[in-house]
Enzyme design. Structure first.
Site: not given
Ligand code: PMP
Length: 361
Positions: A102, A173, A197
């Site tokens: 991520w 994040d 989550k």
């Molecule tokens: N950052 C992290 C740490 C994630 O776990 C996720 C989704 N699993 C995201 C960003 C992306 O999130 P979204 O699908 O809400 O854009």
């Protein structure tokens, strides 16, 4: 029906008490004869819900008054763009610490707006996947901010240290670990997290931003991503995801009833100790993350004999243990054990794992 425990990484399970309450009041919310989804976001009833959710969220994380809380759309990925757009100003670079999937995804978006200084923090410690400690991150002087991801949902890697970079604006994040343990908000300029989550249903993203960082957005920033515009409009510049906001408010109340973030942290520690314990005490299962960087939320594990993966998934599903398949980039299994997962769920998983090993090992 077998009791189901859902180990999905997100959208993830919600506290059963919250779902029950939402179910009870779904069609006649607050005696209005309608659901919360069907009323104006500007009605006094909804505004009250919105304000209470923000207050509870602030209480839970002890957010100081010089920080704004924004209820946004677009998921964490929208923030991958919003962060550079709002914070770069005239700077041409920002530090991006790469500790996993991520964090890397955030870099891919940031290159549209600047030339990120990517700090590769991935390392191996005794042959296990880990992240270098913060004091070894080579930050650049001309970077507008430093961005990192404290909990890599896919890699199962966590950075448990809290940042201490002086005046540097720190952006984190927290999508997969927000509200799972106390954090010192003052160490950060911006914290963001997709809701699906540990907060509530998908569709909502929470942003905590220090007030002095507002009003610096680039001219071309879409209004809906501009932190100042959102703050000035109490996150109602356009129609917010009202149902997700309401349901997240119920999750915050539930969390307060559990004793708050300090208590849930102990609970999360207990759950992850139980799961890592069974993995570590067996040659049949393994987790390849360095102990210091193990995530308490997302626990990837492999079977020594990968030819048993399919059977493991079929039998665990039949036993009511759902969504254990690992992400395609890591393979094997992954158990996501966010706040809403009860200890009994992790106990049921470890019992199953021990039994499976006895039968197939
Ligand atoms: N950052 C992290 C740490 C994630 O776990 C996720 C989704 N699993 C995201 C960003 C992306 O999130 P979204 O699908 O809400 O854009």
């Amino acid at each position: 029906m077998t009791q189901v425990f859902n180990f999905s990484s997100g959208p993830a399970m919600l506290p059963v008490e919250v779902l029950r309450r939402a179910e009870q009041e779904l069609r006649n919310w607050q005696g209005l004869g309608t659901s919360v989804m069907e009323i104006s976001h500007r009605s006094k009833e909804f505004i009250q819900v919105a304000e209470e959710a923000e207050k509870d969220f602030r209480d839970l994380l002890k957010i100081p008054s010089n920080y704004k809380v924004l209820f946004c759309h677009g998921g964490a990925r929208a923030q991958f763009a919003a962060v550079p757009l709002n914070l770069l100003g005239l700077a041409k670079t920002a530090d991006y610490v790469d500790g996993g999937y991520w964090a890397q995804s955030a870099v891919k978006e940031a290159v549209k707006y600047c030339a990120p200084n990517v700090i590769d923090a991935k390392t191996t410690i005794d042959g296990l996947r880990g992240v270098t400690s913060m004091n070894r991150w080579q930050l650049s002087d001309d970077a507008a901010y430093v961005h990192y991801c404290p909990n890599e949902t896919i890699d199962g890697i966590a950075i448990h240290e809290e940042p201490d970079f002086g005046e540097k604006v720190v952006v984190a994040d927290f999508s997969s670990s927000i509200l799972s343990h106390p954090i010192d908000v003052e160490r950060y300029g911006v914290i963001y997290a997709g809701a699906q989550k540990n907060i509530g249903p998908a569709g909502l993203t929470l942003v905590i931003v220090r007030e002095d960082l507002l009003g610096k957005a680039r001219q071309e920033t879409p209004s809906i991503l501009d932190y100042r515009v959102l703050a000035e409009n109490d996150s109602m510049f356009n129609t917010p995801p009202t149902f997700a906001w309401y349901l997240s408010g119920l999750v915050f109340k539930w969390l307060k009833e559990q004793g708050g973030v300090g208590e849930i942290d102990k609970h999360n520690q207990q759950k992850s100790d139980l799961l890592y314990g069974i993995i570590d005490n067996s040659d049949f299962y393994r987790n390849d993350v360095a102990v210091a960087n193990r995530s308490r939320m997302n626990v990837p594990f492999q079977l020594a004999d990968a030819s048993l993966d399919k059977l493991f998934l079929e039998e665990s599903f039949a036993a009511g243990l759902h969504a254990l398949k690992g992400h395609r980039v890591v393979g094997g299994m992954r158990a996501s054990i966010y706040n809403a997962m009860p200890l009994e769920g992790v106990q049921a998983l470890t019992d199953f794992m021990a039994d499976f090993e006895r039968r197939r090992g």
